[in-house]
Design a protein around this motif. Structure first.
Motif, PDB file in Angstrom:
ATOM      1  N   GLY A 101    -113.207-113.459   5.213  1.00  0.00           N
ATOM      2  CA  GLY A 101    -112.510-113.708   3.911  1.00  0.00           C
ATOM      3  C   GLY A 101    -112.914-112.416   3.177  1.00  0.00           C
ATOM      4  O   GLY A 101    -111.992-111.858   2.418  1.00  0.00           O
ATOM      5  N   ALA A 102    -114.160-111.686   3.250  1.00  0.00           N
ATOM      6  CA  ALA A 102    -114.496-110.701   2.505  1.00  0.00           C
ATOM      7  C   ALA A 102    -114.265-109.188   3.175  1.00  0.00           C
ATOM      8  O   ALA A 102    -114.850-108.472   2.667  1.00  0.00           O
ATOM      9  N   LEU A 103    -113.445-109.239   4.165  1.00  0.00           N
ATOM     10  CA  LEU A 103    -113.508-107.956   5.037  1.00  0.00           C
ATOM     11  C   LEU A 103    -112.113-107.381   4.674  1.00  0.00           C
ATOM     12  O   LEU A 103    -111.103-107.974   4.379  1.00  0.00           O
ATOM     13  N   ASP A 104    -112.044-105.986   4.769  1.00  0.00           N
ATOM     14  CA  ASP A 104    -110.918-105.377   4.455  1.00  0.00           C
ATOM     15  C   ASP A 104    -109.870-105.464   5.595  1.00  0.00           C
ATOM     16  O   ASP A 104    -110.438-106.058   6.729  1.00  0.00           O
ATOM     17  N   PHE A 105    -108.738-104.896   5.447  1.00  0.00           N
ATOM     18  CA  PHE A 105    -107.772-105.350   6.569  1.00  0.00           C
ATOM     19  C   PHE A 105    -107.929-104.918   7.986  1.00  0.00           C
ATOM     20  O   PHE A 105    -107.845-105.519   8.762  1.00  0.00           O
ATOM     21  N   LEU A 106    -108.554-103.518   8.234  1.00  0.00           N
ATOM     22  CA  LEU A 106    -108.739-103.046   9.552  1.00  0.00           C
ATOM     23  C   LEU A 106    -110.044-103.762  10.045  1.00  0.00           C
ATOM     24  O   LEU A 106    -109.918-104.143  11.164  1.00  0.00           O
ATOM     25  N   THR A 107    -111.109-103.862   9.221  1.00  0.00           N
ATOM     26  CA  THR A 107    -112.271-104.549   9.818  1.00  0.00           C
ATOM     27  C   THR A 107    -111.788-106.130  10.416  1.00  0.00           C
ATOM     28  O   THR A 107    -112.416-106.345  11.243  1.00  0.00           O
ATOM     29  N   ARG A 108    -111.134-106.534   9.598  1.00  0.00           N
ATOM     30  CA  ARG A 108    -110.738-107.824   9.871  1.00  0.00           C
ATOM     31  C   ARG A 108    -109.804-108.044  11.197  1.00  0.00           C
ATOM     32  O   ARG A 108    -110.208-108.962  12.219  1.00  0.00           O
ATOM     33  N   LEU A 109    -108.875-106.992  11.402  1.00  0.00           N
ATOM     34  CA  LEU A 109    -108.451-106.840  12.674  1.00  0.00           C
ATOM     35  C   LEU A 109    -109.057-106.861  13.809  1.00  0.00           C
ATOM     36  O   LEU A 109    -109.082-107.406  14.915  1.00  0.00           O
TER      37      LEU A 109
END
Ligand SMILES: Nc1ncnc2c1ncn2[C@@H]1O[C@H](COP(=O)(O)OP(=O)(O)OP(=O)(O)O)[C@@H](O)[C@H]1O
Ligand SMILES: [Mg+2]
Lengths: 262, 276
Positions: A167-175
């Protein structure tokens, strides 16, 4: 199709909390049925406040259902168990321990060498190399969340319960974290129950998406995602499943209080 | 200043950045209190002079009084005597209060059994215990030590207890999830989670202990800073020495607080205090 053995079995599960006024009850879960096979990756989506965390906490053994049964690995859930690790929605990283001490927390019974190796491995995986000796207060919210994910993975549990872990991660880190999680899941044959409010995320990750209705929540529908991995986000199968879930959740909007279908 | 890459090491905390930029501000933490003190001393001096009092001392008289005490070797002796009593009473209070508070905070039946008793004993001023202390311990050192213990054990117990009760549920759940139970749970999770608040309780208790030792020495013993004040008053109305004693009590109280505040700077507890 059901040749795999059942890992999690929730039958006619009800949960209510004491309400504001004495004697009043807030009904959160009603008649929830859920089966998860060993080695399966199941995502749970539903409007905010519908009871996803509550359901996961019941399966995880942190709260007791009001009625019905929850069984894991054949026996009724009776408290938390180190073979099944929870990633909490509210950050559960210990602020008095450094990053590496946190990640090694579940490995205290192992030898120091084994522990160090695993800790280093998972610190690298979540991209926190260089921050081993930092304290959580010195990290960003997303970094803290990665510490918690690494701590859960390092413990090498057979089942992972993840409550909106990205939930708290940025888009790229999330991917990247999604890809890593899928890789670990495939390599280590874990069973994963993953709560998210992000429908795209659910369809990218899951074998099956469980869609919950608004509160008092029950399982509105289950959508099987029979697509090869890594998933092609433009394939008709992916788009079809995604739109299907949007539609199921969208219908709930008429009842009010539905979540944000992002 | 070029921005440094802080990966791997902890970045040096850039507290109060504008203090360094502005040369006037740089000395403000020293200059401002010094100015306040100077004005205070001046007003004090003028008021004594204007009133024409020959009993109440001017700041200069007090300074001479302190010098006299130093020369007689009394000052150090009395300070050591007071600190000795505080150390003992306070240490006993920490040794009893912290474990007791942790137990009361964790075990509900223990809390139910003991908390009402504690809440009744707590508001009784340690001063009210002085006659009882004299009855039980005479005028030996143990009487003030007992009073200091009584005064500081309650704040320590209550803050430790509250710390455990207010602990974030998610820490407990995470620990239980990893199979940590029993003493391990106490040592690895409950105690460290409670520590910042425990230290705050200890700091408050030390302040109270210092208040009480002086009060106790006025009655129960014949050494220490409290005794100095009463003795100077009774033996010849030496108000310069009375005020000298008061000044020393204030200064030592300040030093004690500064010392105990250092506990709050450890990495293991820093998270528990506001980030300012
Ligand atoms: N301990 C509790 N006492 C009273 N009510 C509770 C408690 N825990 C949860 N609830 C209520 O149960 C409902 C469901 O909460 P839950 O945290 O399971 O929602 P959720 O689906 O995880 O929501 P979100 O997506 O926002 O995380 C909410 O309305 C909440 O107010
Ligand atoms: Mg939730």
């Amino acid at each position: 199709m059901d040749n795999a053995k059942t890992m999690i079995e929730v039958r006619d599960c009800w949960k209510s909390f004491p309400g504001k006024k004495a004697g009043e009850q807030v009904h959160v879960l009603e008649r929830v049925n859920l089966d998860v096979h060993a080695g399966e990756f199941v995502c749970v989506v539903g409007p905010s406040g519908c009871g996803k965390s509550t359901l996961l906490n019941i399966i995880g053994g942190f709260i007791k259902e009001t009625r019905g049964t929850a069984k894991v690995a054949g026996s009724p859930v009776n408290g938390p168990d180190p073979r099944r690790i929870f990633v909490f929605q509210e950050n559960g990283v210990f602020p008095w321990l450094t990053v590496e001490e946190n990640i090694g927390f579940g490995l205290m019974s192992k030898s120091a060498a084994h522990r160090e190796e695993r800790v280093a491995h998972y610190i690298g995986m979540v991209g926190l190399t260089g921050f081993e000796k930092s304290y959580p207060r010195e990290l960003s919210g997303g970094m803290r969340q990665r510490v918690e994910i690494a701590r859960a993975l390092a413990a090498d549990a057979e089942v992972l319960y993840m409550d909106e872990p990205f939930g708290a991660l940025d888009f790229l880190t999330r991917l990247k974290m999604r890809a890593d999680l899928i890789r670990i899941w495939q390599a280590e044959k874990k069973t994963i129950v993953f709560v998210t409010h992000d429908i795209e995320e659910a369809v990218q990750l899951a074998d099956r998406v469980v869609v919950m209705s608004k509160r008092p929540a029950t399982v509105a529908e289950e959508v099987k995602i029979d697509l090869p991995r890594p998933r092609d986000l433009d394939s008709p199968g992916y788009l079809g499943a995604r739109d299907r879930i949007f539609a199921i959740m969208g219908m709930d909007v008429h009842g009010g209080g539905a979540g944000d279908p992002r | 200043m070029p921005t440094k890459d802080c990966r791997g090491e902890k970045c040096p905390r850039e507290s109060k950045p504008n203090v360094l930029k502005n040369p006037v501000n740089r000395f403000a933490p020293i200059l401002l209190p010094a100015a306040t003190a100077a004005i205070f001393l001046l007003i004090w001096h003028l008021l004594v002079r204007l009133s024409g009092s020959d009993l109440f001392p001017t700041p200069l008289d007090v300074a001479r009084g302190i010098q006299e005490l130093v020369e007689k070797g009394l000052l150090l002796k009395y300070i050591v005597a007071s600190l000795f009593r505080v150390s003992w009473g306070f240490m006993l209070a920490v040794l009893v209060g912290v474990p007791l508070g942790l137990i009361l905070g964790w075990f509900r039946p223990a809390f139910q059994a003991l908390n009402p008793m504690i809440q009744i004993l707590r508001p009784i001023s340690p001063i009210a215990w002085i006659p009882v202390a004299i009855l039980w311990f005479g005028i030996a050192d143990s009487a003030p030590v007992f009073l200091i213990f009584l005064a500081s054990v309650f704040p320590i117990t209550v803050s430790s207890m509250a710390a455990v009760q207010n602990m974030q549920l998610v820490y407990l759940r995470a620990a239980q999830n990893f199979g940590v139970t029993g003493m391990q749970l106490f040592r690895r999770v409950i105690f460290p989670a409670a520590l910042p608040q425990i230290i705050t309780g200890i700091r408050i208790a030390l302040g109270i202990a210092w208040l009480v030792v002086v009060a106790a020495e006025m009655i129960a013993v014949n050494s220490g800073l409290g005794y100095l004040i009463i003795d100077a008053r009774n033996a010849g109305k030496r108000y310069d020495l009375v005020v000298a004693g008061m000044v020393m009590i204030g200064l030592i109280g300040l030093v004690l607080d500064l010392l105990i505040r250092r506990l709050e700077r450890f990495d293991e507890v820093k998270w528990g205090y506001g980030q300012r």
